[in-house]
Design a protein around this motif. Structure first.
Motif, short mmCIF file in Angstrom:
data_model
loop_
_atom_site.label_atom_id
_atom_site.label_comp_id
_atom_site.label_asym_id
_atom_site.label_seq_id
_atom_site.Cartn_x
_atom_site.Cartn_y
_atom_site.Cartn_z
N VAL A 264 -8.40 -28.45 -17.70
CA VAL A 264 -9.71 -27.51 -17.87
C VAL A 264 -9.27 -26.07 -17.40
N ARG A 277 -13.30 -33.12 -15.53
CA ARG A 277 -12.91 -33.79 -16.76
C ARG A 277 -11.83 -35.13 -16.39
N TYR A 325 -11.05 -41.99 -23.35
CA TYR A 325 -12.04 -42.25 -21.96
C TYR A 325 -12.22 -43.57 -21.72
N HIS A 333 -15.26 -38.96 -18.29
CA HIS A 333 -16.03 -37.90 -18.74
C HIS A 333 -15.48 -36.70 -18.75
N TYR A 334 -16.44 -35.78 -19.37
CA TYR A 334 -16.08 -34.40 -19.28
C TYR A 334 -17.60 -33.55 -19.02
N ASP A 335 -17.44 -33.05 -17.89
CA ASP A 335 -18.70 -32.25 -17.35
C ASP A 335 -19.31 -31.06 -18.31
N HIS A 337 -19.65 -27.87 -20.20
CA HIS A 337 -18.78 -26.70 -20.32
C HIS A 337 -18.82 -25.92 -21.76
N ARG A 395 -21.23 -31.75 -23.15
CA ARG A 395 -20.65 -32.71 -22.17
C ARG A 395 -20.40 -34.04 -22.76
#
Length: 418
Positions: A264, A277, A325, A333-335, A337, A395
């Motif tokens: 990230v 991430r 994933y 996951h990817y929060d 952003h 996300r």
């Protein structure tokens, strides 16, 4: 051994002081000026760098140097075209040979950042050959058989370097018809005419529809609408969506690679933070085996940008990212952003996410986009292409069961967002 004999035996030769330092300095400034004027583009082979085809100043030199270089090599040569690059940090020139109009080619260093070392070029007989490297000083020229010798550069560690390529064909050889690169005259770029011909054959607007929610389709309003999320899938424009077989073929490219945890942050400050991430990442570079993937995405972008986004875009400047994933790896996951940041990412315009896994193979893993205050749920259908402006927060929710594969890329412009 004279130069002609050496070139005939080795298929390359180093020629010193072909241009003076002052001339090289002026040509280097010319490239920087073209960059400021927005006249350079980013190409497929070195996507991080800036380039220009057939610039009149460089093509003039190409013509002027043809006879003295030909005399030195013992070959009558005809000019085809020049290509100049302003190389940027991190770029790589992969092992390759050149097309017919580059039968006899030369590469010259015009200038480079004084705090950086000259970026070497390697020549080998084949892709398994470790090769011979040259650090080409300003004004010097390495001539080589571009169709025969494999050549490449490792990852560039400097700040910038200006390089020009002089391409010729043997006047008595099999590629002589490529003189001027089949242009009417030197100093011109054939692409404007090609683009005009393509434009003349296109309809006034594309038959293109956009997706709002998983079960509702609509055509977006035109001029007064702020562009948001859009998608291609099998229900509309099925020729643009990836087929299940194509999705599996893309996933299979990971078989010969080693996964790395995705990072990230911007290029300069990137780090691994699994709280933000957690996903395994592979890269898909542009080559003859993967070109079809890039071509399909470019067509989707062309259509969506024509009708919907209407941004100033220049194309893909990164390699494609293949993301994996997994529910057994901390709920991949990817929060929240955005895809815009500092450096090169400042000029990202359109973000793209392609769903590669069948919907029934995983739970969770939803792409969610905050579309001007409205939460949009991305299409989960296998092969669908999700597009949205890179400034939009988005996300991927945790994958709670199974595994989710996706392909992501960003479309850049030569300027900041517009």
């Amino acid at each position: 051994m004279n130069p002609a004999e050496y070139f005939e035996k080795n298929r390359y030769i180093y020629l010193s002081e072909v241009l003076s330092k002052d001339v090289c300095k002026n040509l280097t400034q010319h490239m920087h000026d073209l960059r400021k004027e927005g006249k350079l583009v980013q190409d497929e082979q070195c996507p991080l760098s800036w380039s220009i085809y057939g610039d009149p100043m460089f093509d003039g030199l190409l013509d002027k140097l043809a006879k003295p270089i030909g005399d030195k090599l013992g070959v009558e040569i005809l000019p085809t075209y020049t290509y100049a690059r302003l190389y940027q940090p991190g770029d790589i020139l992969k092992k390759h040979t050149d097309r017919p109009s580059c039968e006899i080619s030369g590469t010259m260093t015009l200038g480079y950042d004084p705090e950086s070392a000259i970026w070497p070029i390697f020549f080998g007989k084949d892709k398994g050959d470790p090769g011979t490297s040259y650090n080409i000083d300003t004004g010097d020229l390495v001539m080589y058989r571009g169709n025969e010798l494999v050549h490449w550069r490792p990852e560039y560690k400097g700040k910038w370097q200006v390089q020009v390529f002089f391409h010729y064909v043997d006047a008595n050889g099999p590629h002589k018809d490529w003189a001027n690169d089949k242009r009417a005259v030197l100093g011109t770029d054939p692409k404007p005419n090609q683009q005009k011909a393509q434009k003349d054959s296109e309809p006034e607007s594309y038959p293109f529809k956009y997706h709002y929610t998983p079960n509702t389709m609509a055509v977006l309003p035109q001029a007064d609408h702020v562009p948001g999320y859009a998608a291609f899938f099998s229900g509309f424009q099925p020729e643009l969506a990836f087929t299940p077989e194509e999705c599996e073929k893309i996933i299979a490219t990971a078989d010969d690679q080693y996964a790395a945890k995705a990072r990230v942050g911007s290029e300069a400050t990137s780090k691994t933070d699994l709280n933000i991430r957690d996903v395994d990442q592979y890269h898909i570079g542009l080559n003859e085996d993967t070109r079809w993937i890039y071509n399909k995405l470019i067509l989707a972008v062309a259509k969506s940008n024509h009708e919907h986004f209407k941004y100033n875009i220049s194309g893909i400047v990164h390699e494609l990212q293949l993301l994996h994933y997994r529910s057994d790896d901390g709920n991949g996951h990817y929060d929240w952003h955005t895809d815009i940041g500092h450096g090169q990412s400042a000029c990202r315009k359109i973000s793209i996410s392609v769903m590669l896994s069948p919907e029934n193979k995983y739970k969770g893993g939803d792409l969610e986009v905050s579309d001007h205050g409205v939460l949009r749920l991305g299409i989960r259908e296998q092969g669908s292409i999700n597009l949205f402006p890179s400034y939009m927060p988005h996300r991927v929710t945790p994958v709670t069961e199974g595994e989710r594969w996706a392909l992501v890329i960003w479309i850049n412009g030569a300027d900041r967002f517009k």
